[in-house]
Write a protein that holds these residues in place. Structure first.
Motif, PDB file in Angstrom:
ATOM      1  N   SER A 141     -11.805  38.467 -43.875  1.00  0.00           N
ATOM      2  CA  SER A 141     -13.162  38.160 -44.232  1.00  0.00           C
ATOM      3  C   SER A 141     -14.030  38.615 -42.911  1.00  0.00           C
ATOM      4  CB  SER A 141     -13.811  36.739 -44.428  1.00  0.00           C
ATOM      5  OG  SER A 141     -13.262  35.900 -43.332  1.00  0.00           O
ATOM      6  N   GLN A 142     -15.162  38.922 -43.024  1.00  0.00           N
ATOM      7  CA  GLN A 142     -16.023  39.228 -41.729  1.00  0.00           C
ATOM      8  C   GLN A 142     -16.067  38.366 -40.906  1.00  0.00           C
ATOM      9  OE1 GLN A 142     -19.903  40.655 -42.721  1.00  0.00           O
ATOM     10  NE2 GLN A 142     -20.436  41.492 -40.806  1.00  0.00           N
ATOM     11  N   ARG A 143     -16.122  36.840 -41.155  1.00  0.00           N
ATOM     12  CA  ARG A 143     -16.231  35.950 -40.191  1.00  0.00           C
ATOM     13  C   ARG A 143     -14.853  35.775 -39.669  1.00  0.00           C
ATOM     14  NH1 ARG A 143     -17.986  30.340 -42.434  1.00  0.00           N
ATOM     15  NH2 ARG A 143     -19.912  31.412 -42.809  1.00  0.00           N
ATOM     16  N   GLY A 144     -13.678  35.739 -40.182  1.00  0.00           N
ATOM     17  CA  GLY A 144     -12.415  35.974 -39.573  1.00  0.00           C
ATOM     18  C   GLY A 144     -12.306  37.057 -38.646  1.00  0.00           C
ATOM     19  N   LEU A 145     -12.725  38.428 -39.117  1.00  0.00           N
ATOM     20  CA  LEU A 145     -12.640  39.441 -38.176  1.00  0.00           C
ATOM     21  C   LEU A 145     -13.231  39.291 -36.786  1.00  0.00           C
ATOM     22  CD1 LEU A 145     -11.697  42.258 -37.383  1.00  0.00           C
ATOM     23  CD2 LEU A 145     -13.666  43.145 -38.969  1.00  0.00           C
ATOM     24  N   ILE A 146     -14.543  38.678 -36.997  1.00  0.00           N
ATOM     25  CA  ILE A 146     -15.464  38.350 -35.939  1.00  0.00           C
ATOM     26  C   ILE A 146     -14.880  37.672 -34.935  1.00  0.00           C
ATOM     27  CG2 ILE A 146     -17.697  37.495 -35.150  1.00  0.00           C
ATOM     28  CD1 ILE A 146     -18.937  38.668 -37.692  1.00  0.00           C
ATOM     29  N   ALA A 147     -14.189  36.560 -35.473  1.00  0.00           N
ATOM     30  CA  ALA A 147     -13.663  35.394 -34.732  1.00  0.00           C
ATOM     31  C   ALA A 147     -12.366  36.124 -33.813  1.00  0.00           C
ATOM     32  CB  ALA A 147     -13.210  34.206 -35.444  1.00  0.00           C
ATOM     33  N   LYS A 148     -11.721  36.708 -34.616  1.00  0.00           N
ATOM     34  CA  LYS A 148     -10.271  37.529 -34.150  1.00  0.00           C
ATOM     35  C   LYS A 148     -10.702  38.413 -32.990  1.00  0.00           C
ATOM     36  CE  LYS A 148      -6.963  38.506 -36.717  1.00  0.00           C
ATOM     37  NZ  LYS A 148      -6.456  39.145 -37.807  1.00  0.00           N
ATOM     38  N   LEU A 149     -11.590  39.043 -33.315  1.00  0.00           N
ATOM     39  CA  LEU A 149     -11.961  40.124 -32.335  1.00  0.00           C
ATOM     40  C   LEU A 149     -12.450  39.657 -31.145  1.00  0.00           C
ATOM     41  CD1 LEU A 149     -12.254  43.408 -31.772  1.00  0.00           C
ATOM     42  CD2 LEU A 149     -14.503  43.214 -33.092  1.00  0.00           C
ATOM     43  N   GLY A 150     -13.289  38.608 -31.299  1.00  0.00           N
ATOM     44  CA  GLY A 150     -14.061  37.919 -30.171  1.00  0.00           C
ATOM     45  C   GLY A 150     -12.927  37.204 -28.962  1.00  0.00           C
ATOM     46  N   LEU A 151     -11.938  36.683 -29.634  1.00  0.00           N
ATOM     47  CA  LEU A 151     -10.841  36.082 -28.931  1.00  0.00           C
ATOM     48  C   LEU A 151     -10.199  37.283 -28.499  1.00  0.00           C
ATOM     49  CD1 LEU A 151      -9.796  33.352 -28.049  1.00  0.00           C
ATOM     50  CD2 LEU A 151      -8.246  33.309 -30.380  1.00  0.00           C
ATOM     51  N   ALA A 158      -5.858  42.239 -34.348  1.00  0.00           N
ATOM     52  CA  ALA A 158      -7.098  41.761 -35.157  1.00  0.00           C
ATOM     53  C   ALA A 158      -7.511  42.504 -36.283  1.00  0.00           C
ATOM     54  CB  ALA A 158      -8.469  41.681 -34.142  1.00  0.00           C
ATOM     55  N   PHE A 159      -7.264  43.760 -36.418  1.00  0.00           N
ATOM     56  CA  PHE A 159      -7.458  44.674 -37.734  1.00  0.00           C
ATOM     57  C   PHE A 159      -6.431  44.781 -38.497  1.00  0.00           C
ATOM     58  CE2 PHE A 159     -10.676  45.964 -34.564  1.00  0.00           C
ATOM     59  CZ  PHE A 159     -11.934  45.705 -35.324  1.00  0.00           C
ATOM     60  N   ALA A 160      -5.254  44.295 -38.416  1.00  0.00           N
ATOM     61  CA  ALA A 160      -3.913  44.584 -39.130  1.00  0.00           C
ATOM     62  C   ALA A 160      -3.920  44.184 -40.503  1.00  0.00           C
ATOM     63  CB  ALA A 160      -2.638  44.049 -37.976  1.00  0.00           C
ATOM     64  N   ALA A 161      -4.633  43.111 -40.590  1.00  0.00           N
ATOM     65  CA  ALA A 161      -4.667  42.403 -41.987  1.00  0.00           C
ATOM     66  C   ALA A 161      -5.894  42.311 -42.485  1.00  0.00           C
ATOM     67  CB  ALA A 161      -3.938  40.902 -42.028  1.00  0.00           C
ATOM     68  N   PRO A 162      -6.033  42.344 -43.707  1.00  0.00           N
ATOM     69  CA  PRO A 162      -7.512  42.129 -44.588  1.00  0.00           C
ATOM     70  C   PRO A 162      -7.714  40.912 -44.395  1.00  0.00           C
ATOM     71  CG  PRO A 162      -5.812  43.266 -46.047  1.00  0.00           C
ATOM     72  CD  PRO A 162      -4.928  42.753 -44.755  1.00  0.00           C
TER      73      PRO A 162
END
Length: 232
Positions: free
Chosen positions: A69-79, A63-67
């Protein structure tokens, strides 16, 4: 003299592209480590707990491997957290339905991480060691995602893979599917595990050309991004 200097510079550039540290580097090391230790962590409560931690770490690091957006990070981290929560709930309750849901969440999380890593790798700019490591990590995650799809296929339609029936109550069964997925993705195909139904064969065919497409596009793109000696 000029040729010797160009060769030295080229060797230095190559070494810088291969040796380096970054988020994708840690993800790659984690994936390779998981493959190597998986066979030793399938029996006993503590080894299986450690294996669960490694799988959870793959989702979190992915989830943190690639740069992004904040929205994308939240979505990936949530899943990723959803998949991890379902995984540990299934492990402690031995509920197969929850385990199936965890497999779906894991496959979805890995797919999104692969997409994010590929966007980072193929983005125009300097080729770095972290990008190369990301390309390989994405390839391995692709194999993991397909192994989860195969596992769900076998669970819903027993006898999809063989030649002997896969029993997920036995240790080593899921690792066999990871092995099968990697050999399929690389079009190696040893033949010790085979799809037995047309539905399973259709999935295997998709993975085969996905692997060929991944490598072909990636090599072409990286070759286009890598500067020629005249521009350097």
């Amino acid at each position: 003299m000029t040729d010797s200097k160009d060769k030295t510079e080229s060797d230095e550039d190559l070494s810088q592209m291969i040796i380096g540290l970054g988020p994708c580097t840690y993800l790659l090391l984690l994936l390779i480590g998981l493959i190597l230790v998986f066979p030793y962590l399938e029996e006993g409560l503590f080894p299986r707990t450690l294996l669960g931690i490694l799988f959870s770490s793959v989702l979190l690091v992915g989830a943190f491997a690639a740069p992004q957006s904040q929205r994308g990070l939240i979505a990936k981290l949530g899943l990723a957290l959803l998949g991890i929560g379902l995984q540990w709930t299934a492990l402690w309750t031995s509920n197969l339905t929850i385990l199936h849901l965890a497999g779906i969440a894991y496959a979805a999380s890995l797919t999104i991480s692969i997409t994010s890593v590929l966007r980072y790798v193929l983005k125009r700019g300097q080729i770095t060691a972290d990008k190369l490591h990301g390309a390989l990590a994405g390839y391995i995650m692709l194999a993991f995602a397909w192994s989860l799809i195969y596992a769900l296929t076998e669970v819903t339609a027993a006898g999809s893979f063989g030649p002997t029936r896969l029993d997920f109550t036995q240790t080593g069964t899921f690792f066999k599917l990871i092995y099968f997925s990697l050999t399929t993705l690389t079009t190696t195909g040893y033949g010790d595990i085979v799809p037995l139904t047309n539905h399973a064969r259709s999935l295997v065919m998709i993975e085969e050309f996905t692997g060929v497409f991944y490598v072909g596009v990636l090599i072409a793109r990286l070759a286009g991004l890598y500067p020629s000696p005249s521009t350097r």
